[in-house]
Design a protein around this motif. Structure first.
Motif, mmCIF file in Angstrom:
data_model
loop_
_atom_site.group_PDB
_atom_site.id
_atom_site.type_symbol
_atom_site.label_atom_id
_atom_site.label_comp_id
_atom_site.label_asym_id
_atom_site.label_seq_id
_atom_site.Cartn_x
_atom_site.Cartn_y
_atom_site.Cartn_z
ATOM 1 N N ASN A 1 77.549 23.994 -47.575
ATOM 2 C CA ASN A 1 76.421 24.435 -48.403
ATOM 3 C C ASN A 1 75.222 23.507 -48.154
ATOM 4 O O ASN A 1 75.235 22.333 -48.541
ATOM 5 C CB ASN A 1 76.810 24.413 -49.884
ATOM 6 C CG ASN A 1 75.752 25.033 -50.772
ATOM 7 O OD1 ASN A 1 74.584 24.676 -50.708
ATOM 8 N ND2 ASN A 1 76.167 25.969 -51.614
ATOM 9 N N ILE A 2 74.188 24.044 -47.507
ATOM 10 C CA ILE A 2 73.038 23.226 -47.117
ATOM 11 C C ILE A 2 72.292 22.693 -48.336
ATOM 12 O O ILE A 2 71.825 21.551 -48.346
ATOM 13 C CB ILE A 2 72.096 24.044 -46.214
ATOM 14 C CG1 ILE A 2 72.808 24.398 -44.901
ATOM 15 C CG2 ILE A 2 70.817 23.279 -45.928
ATOM 16 C CD1 ILE A 2 71.978 25.239 -43.959
ATOM 17 N N VAL A 3 72.177 23.517 -49.375
ATOM 18 C CA VAL A 3 71.442 23.092 -50.580
ATOM 19 C C VAL A 3 72.124 21.889 -51.222
ATOM 20 O O VAL A 3 71.480 20.882 -51.542
ATOM 21 C CB VAL A 3 71.343 24.259 -51.580
ATOM 22 C CG1 VAL A 3 70.667 23.800 -52.874
ATOM 23 C CG2 VAL A 3 70.577 25.423 -50.971
ATOM 24 N N LYS A 4 73.463 21.993 -51.409
ATOM 25 C CA LYS A 4 74.202 20.884 -52.028
ATOM 26 C C LYS A 4 74.203 19.653 -51.132
ATOM 27 O O LYS A 4 74.137 18.517 -51.618
ATOM 28 C CB LYS A 4 75.629 21.327 -52.340
ATOM 29 C CG LYS A 4 75.727 22.377 -53.444
ATOM 30 C CD LYS A 4 77.168 22.730 -53.741
ATOM 31 C CE LYS A 4 77.261 23.778 -54.855
ATOM 32 N NZ LYS A 4 78.674 24.152 -55.128
ATOM 33 N N THR B 1 64.952 16.933 -48.981
ATOM 34 C CA THR B 1 64.671 18.338 -49.243
ATOM 35 C C THR B 1 65.491 19.218 -48.302
ATOM 36 O O THR B 1 65.942 18.772 -47.238
ATOM 37 C CB THR B 1 63.181 18.650 -49.040
ATOM 38 O OG1 THR B 1 62.859 18.466 -47.646
ATOM 39 C CG2 THR B 1 62.316 17.744 -49.890
ATOM 40 N N GLU B 2 65.661 20.459 -48.732
ATOM 41 C CA GLU B 2 66.405 21.413 -47.899
ATOM 42 C C GLU B 2 65.709 21.601 -46.547
ATOM 43 O O GLU B 2 66.359 21.747 -45.518
ATOM 44 C CB GLU B 2 66.497 22.745 -48.647
ATOM 45 C CG GLU B 2 67.360 23.793 -47.966
ATOM 46 C CD GLU B 2 67.412 25.080 -48.757
ATOM 47 O OE1 GLU B 2 67.796 26.104 -48.171
ATOM 48 O OE2 GLU B 2 67.059 25.059 -49.953
ATOM 49 N N ARG B 3 64.383 21.592 -46.562
ATOM 50 C CA ARG B 3 63.629 21.749 -45.323
ATOM 51 C C ARG B 3 63.842 20.570 -44.371
ATOM 52 O O ARG B 3 64.018 20.752 -43.156
ATOM 53 C CB ARG B 3 62.145 21.895 -45.652
ATOM 54 C CG ARG B 3 61.251 22.083 -44.442
ATOM 55 C CD ARG B 3 59.840 22.448 -44.859
ATOM 56 N NE ARG B 3 59.266 21.433 -45.741
ATOM 57 C CZ ARG B 3 58.674 20.335 -45.301
ATOM 58 N NH1 ARG B 3 58.597 20.108 -44.014
ATOM 59 N NH2 ARG B 3 58.155 19.470 -46.153
ATOM 60 N N MET B 4 63.858 19.354 -44.926
ATOM 61 C CA MET B 4 64.092 18.173 -44.091
ATOM 62 C C MET B 4 65.474 18.207 -43.469
ATOM 63 O O MET B 4 65.659 17.887 -42.283
ATOM 64 C CB MET B 4 63.928 16.899 -44.936
ATOM 65 C CG MET B 4 62.487 16.617 -45.352
ATOM 66 S SD MET B 4 62.375 15.236 -46.516
ATOM 67 C CE MET B 4 62.989 13.896 -45.515
ATOM 68 N N LEU B 5 66.478 18.623 -44.257
ATOM 69 C CA LEU B 5 67.831 18.710 -43.715
ATOM 70 C C LEU B 5 67.903 19.784 -42.643
ATOM 71 O O LEU B 5 68.545 19.591 -41.601
ATOM 72 C CB LEU B 5 68.819 19.017 -44.842
ATOM 73 C CG LEU B 5 70.292 19.170 -44.408
ATOM 74 C CD1 LEU B 5 70.785 17.920 -43.684
ATOM 75 C CD2 LEU B 5 71.179 19.469 -45.614
ATOM 76 N N GLY B 6 67.231 20.924 -42.881
ATOM 77 C CA GLY B 6 67.228 22.000 -41.888
ATOM 78 C C GLY B 6 66.639 21.540 -40.563
ATOM 79 O O GLY B 6 67.136 21.894 -39.493
#
Length: 518
Positions: free
Chosen positions: A487-490, A498-503
Motif C-alpha cells: 500500500n503506497i499511501v501507508k 508525501t505519496e508523490r515523493m514516494l512515487g
C-alpha cells in the motif's frame, strides 16, 4: 454573488462562465457515467475558451502510469498513444508537482513530447497548452489540458482558474475511475502471478514472476513440444538443468529416457566411451560391451551439461550424430542409429572459444538452433521473495522443521546481495538459516557472514556517499512496502514523506509496489 460582467460581444463574460459551470454540474449530478459525459464536458470547455482541443488523463498509482481517458479534438488512435510515466512530459510533470504547467509555444518546448502526434501550429500560428492537476481529497487523480492558439495579449491565469474549477467539479468522478483502473491493474498483476505459478507447476521447480522469467517460461512452452535442439545459456547456478527437465517433460518424449551427462565431470580419456559406448577389448579394462549415453537415450532426450568442456576430439563425433543420427561404439565397426533429442547447456562464452580454437564453429551452429538465456539472480531480484518461500517450504518438509517466515531485515539483505553463485547459493543460504533458527523465524544474524559485511560481499560504497544513501533509501522503501503489504499511501505515511515523493522514488529505483501485495 458578484458577477464579473466583462463584455465579450453582446454577452457578459461572468454570465457565460456561470452557465458553463452550471451545465457541467448538472451533467455530473444527473449521471455518473464518466465515459459518456467527459467528451461532452471537454467539448464545452473547448467551445467556451475557443480552443483547439482538450483532453483529460487519469493517474494510475498501481503502475505510476498516466493515461488519456477522454478527449475532444483528438482521434481514438491519438488518445491510445497518450501514455506517460510519472514526471514524463507536461502531463507527467503536472501530476508529479501537483501544480499547473503552461507552455506558451509548444513547438519550442522540450517538455511537449507530442506522443499523440498533435499539430503544433494552427494556420501558421503557435499553439499553447495549459495543463492543471485534478485533485480529490488532497490527492492528484489526473490532469485536465487545453490547447489553444497563442495570444500574447491574453493572460493564462484566467484559463488556469477556470480549468481548476472544472477539475474540482469532476474530481470525485475521476477518482472513481482512477480506483477502477487501479483495481483492473491489480487484477491483471494477480493474473500474471497465477499464470507464473501455473507455469512453475508445468515447468517443475522453475520459480519466478519477473518479466525475464516469464519470457523463459514462454520460450520453454513453445520449443518444448518440438524436437528442435536447444542450447541453454547462463551463469553457473541459475537453474539450467531445471530448464532442461522442463523441456523434456513438455515434449512428446516425456515418457521416454532422459539421460543427463555432466561433460565437465568426465575425464577426457573416458568421455567418448561414456557418450558412445565401447566394445569388449576396445581398450585396457574394457572387459565387456557397454552402451553409451546416446544409445541409452534412444527415442528420448539427452542433456549435455557444460558442453563447452567437451574436448575437440569428441566434438567431431557429436557433430556427426547431430547431422546423421548415427555413431559407432569405441572399438567397433557397426553403425548405430539413435533417435535422440539433444539439449545442451553451458556457462562459457562459446563465441570466444571458437576464436581461440577451443570449440568447433560448425558444432556451435548445430547446437545453437534455439538458444534460451537464463537470467542471473541479480537480474531478477524481484523473484527472491518467491524463491525464499519455496526453499523454506522445501527444507521444512526435508528436515521436518517449522520455519514460518523470514524477517524484513533478513530479506532486505538478500535483496541487495550480488549473488555470484545465483540460485544455488541462495538455496544453500536458506538451508543454513533454517538449521540455525531456534524460533521458527529466519533473522538477519542467521544469514552467512558473506551477506553481512560490505568487504566480503564486494558491495562496499564504491560509488561514494550518494550511492550509499540510495542503497539505504531503497532498503527503507522496500521495508515500508513489505510492512504495508504494497500500500503506497501507508508506506508513504510510515516513511513520513508525501505519496508523490514516494512515487518518484519508486520510479527512480524501479521498485514495483504491487509485488509486495499479499
Amino acid at each position: 454573488m458578484e458577477i464579473n460582467c466583462k463584455k465579450v460581444g453582446n454577452e457578459c463574460y461572468g454570465l457565460r462562465e456561470m452557465i458553463l459551470l452550471f451545465d457541467i454540474s448538472q451533467r455530473l449530478i444527473q449521471t455518473r457515467q464518466l465515459k459518456d459525459d467527459l467528451p461532452t464536458v471537454l467539448r464545452m470547455i473547448v467551445e467556451y475558451l475557443e480552443a483547439e482541443r482538450s483532453f483529460l488523463s487519469i493517474f494510475n498509482r498501481e503502475n505510476s502510469k498516466i493515461y488519456i481517458e477522454a478527449a475532444y479534438g483528438l482521434s481514438s488512435a491519438q488518445q491510445a498513444k497518450g501514455k506517460y510515466d510519472l514526471g514524463e512530459g507536461i502531463t507527467g510533470k503536472v501530476v508529479e508537482m501537483a501544480r499547473p504547467v503552461v507552455i506558451e509555444k509548444i513547438s519550442k518546448s522540450s517538455l511537449f513530447l507530442n506522443k499523440t502526434n498533435q499539430e503544433t501550429y494552427k494556420d501558421g500560428k503557435e499553439l499553447s497548452i495549459i495543463c492543471v492537476p485534478i485533485v480529490d481529497n488532497a490527492k492528484v487523480v489526473g490532469t485536465l489540458s487545453v490547447v489553444r492558439v497563442f495570444n500574447p495579449r491574453i493572460s493564462f491565469d484566467e484559463d488556469i482558474r477556470m480549468l481548476t474549477i472544472i477539475g474540482s467539479l469532476i474530481g470525485q468522478v475521476v477518482r472513481s475511475k482512477q480506483e477502477r483502473l487501479e483495481e483492473m491493474e491489480l487484477l491483471k498483476q494477480k493474473n500474471l502471478e497465477l499464470e507464473s505459478k501455473l507455469s512453475g507447476v508445468k515447468n517443475l521447480n522453475m520459480i519466478g514472476n519477473s518479466s525475464k522469467m516469464r519470457d523463459v517460461f514462454s520460450l520453454v512452452q513453445m520449443v518444448g513440444k518440438t524436437n528442435s535442439t536447444v542450447l541453454i545459456r547462463g551463469e553457473s547456478g541459475v537453474g539450467k538443468e531445471l530448464v532442461a527437465d522442463a523441456l523434456h517433460m513438455a515434449s512428446t518424449r516425456a515418457g521416454k529416457p532422459f539421460v543427463k551427462v555432466n561433460c565437465s565431470a568426465l575425464p577426457e580419456s573416458l568421455i567418448e566411451s561414456e557418450l558412445f559406448g565401447h566394445e569388449k577389448g576396445a581398450f585396457t579394462g574394457a572387459d565387456s560391451q557397454r552402451k553409451g549415453r546416446f544409445e541409452l537415450a534412444d527415442k528420448g532426450t539427452i542433456f549435455l551439461d557444460e558442453i563447452g568442456d567437451i574436448p575437440l576430439s569428441a566434438q567431431v563425433k557429436i557433430l556427426r550424430i547431430i547431422q546423421q543420427r548415427q555413431f559407432e561404439r569405441l572399438g567397433g565397426t557397426e553403425t548405430i542409429s539413435s533417435d535422440v533429442r539433444i539439449i545442451a547447456a553451458t556457462n562459457r562464452n562459446l563465441e570466444e572459444m571458437i576464436k581461440d580454437g577451443e570449440f568447433r564453429e560448425d558444432l556451435y551452429y548445430r547446437i545453437n538452433v534455439f538458444p534460451i538465456f537464463i537470467p542471473s539472480l541479480r537480474e531478477r531480484r524481484n523473484d527472491i521473495p518467491l524463491l525464499v518461500d519455496h526453499f523454506i517450504e522445501k527444507f521444512n518438509k526435508q528436515n521436518n522443521s517449522k520455519i514460518k517466515r523470514i524477517t524484513t531485515s533478513a530479506l532486505n539483505m538478500l535483496m541487495v546481495y550480488s549473488w555470484p553463485g545465483n540460485i544455488r547459493e541462495l538455496e544453500n543460504c536458506i538451508e543454513r538459516s533454517c538449521i540455525l533458527s531456534t524460533d521458527n523465524v529466519i533473522h538477519s544474524y542467521h544469514l552467512p557472514p558473506s551477506l553481512q559485511t560490505a568487504d566480503s560481499t564486494n558491495t562496499s560504497a564504491k560509488g561514494g556517499m550518494m550511492y550509499t544513501v540510495e542503497q539505504v533509501e531503497k532498503q527503507l522503501i522496500r521495508e515500508a512496502l513489505t510492512t504495508s503489504k504494497g500500500n503506497i499511501v501507508k508506506a508513504a505515511e510510515s516513511l513520513k514523506v508525501t505519496e508523490r515523493m514516494l512515487g518518484t522514488r519508486l520510479k527512480k529505483y524501479r521498485i514495483e509496489a504491487w509485488r509486495y501485495k499479499v
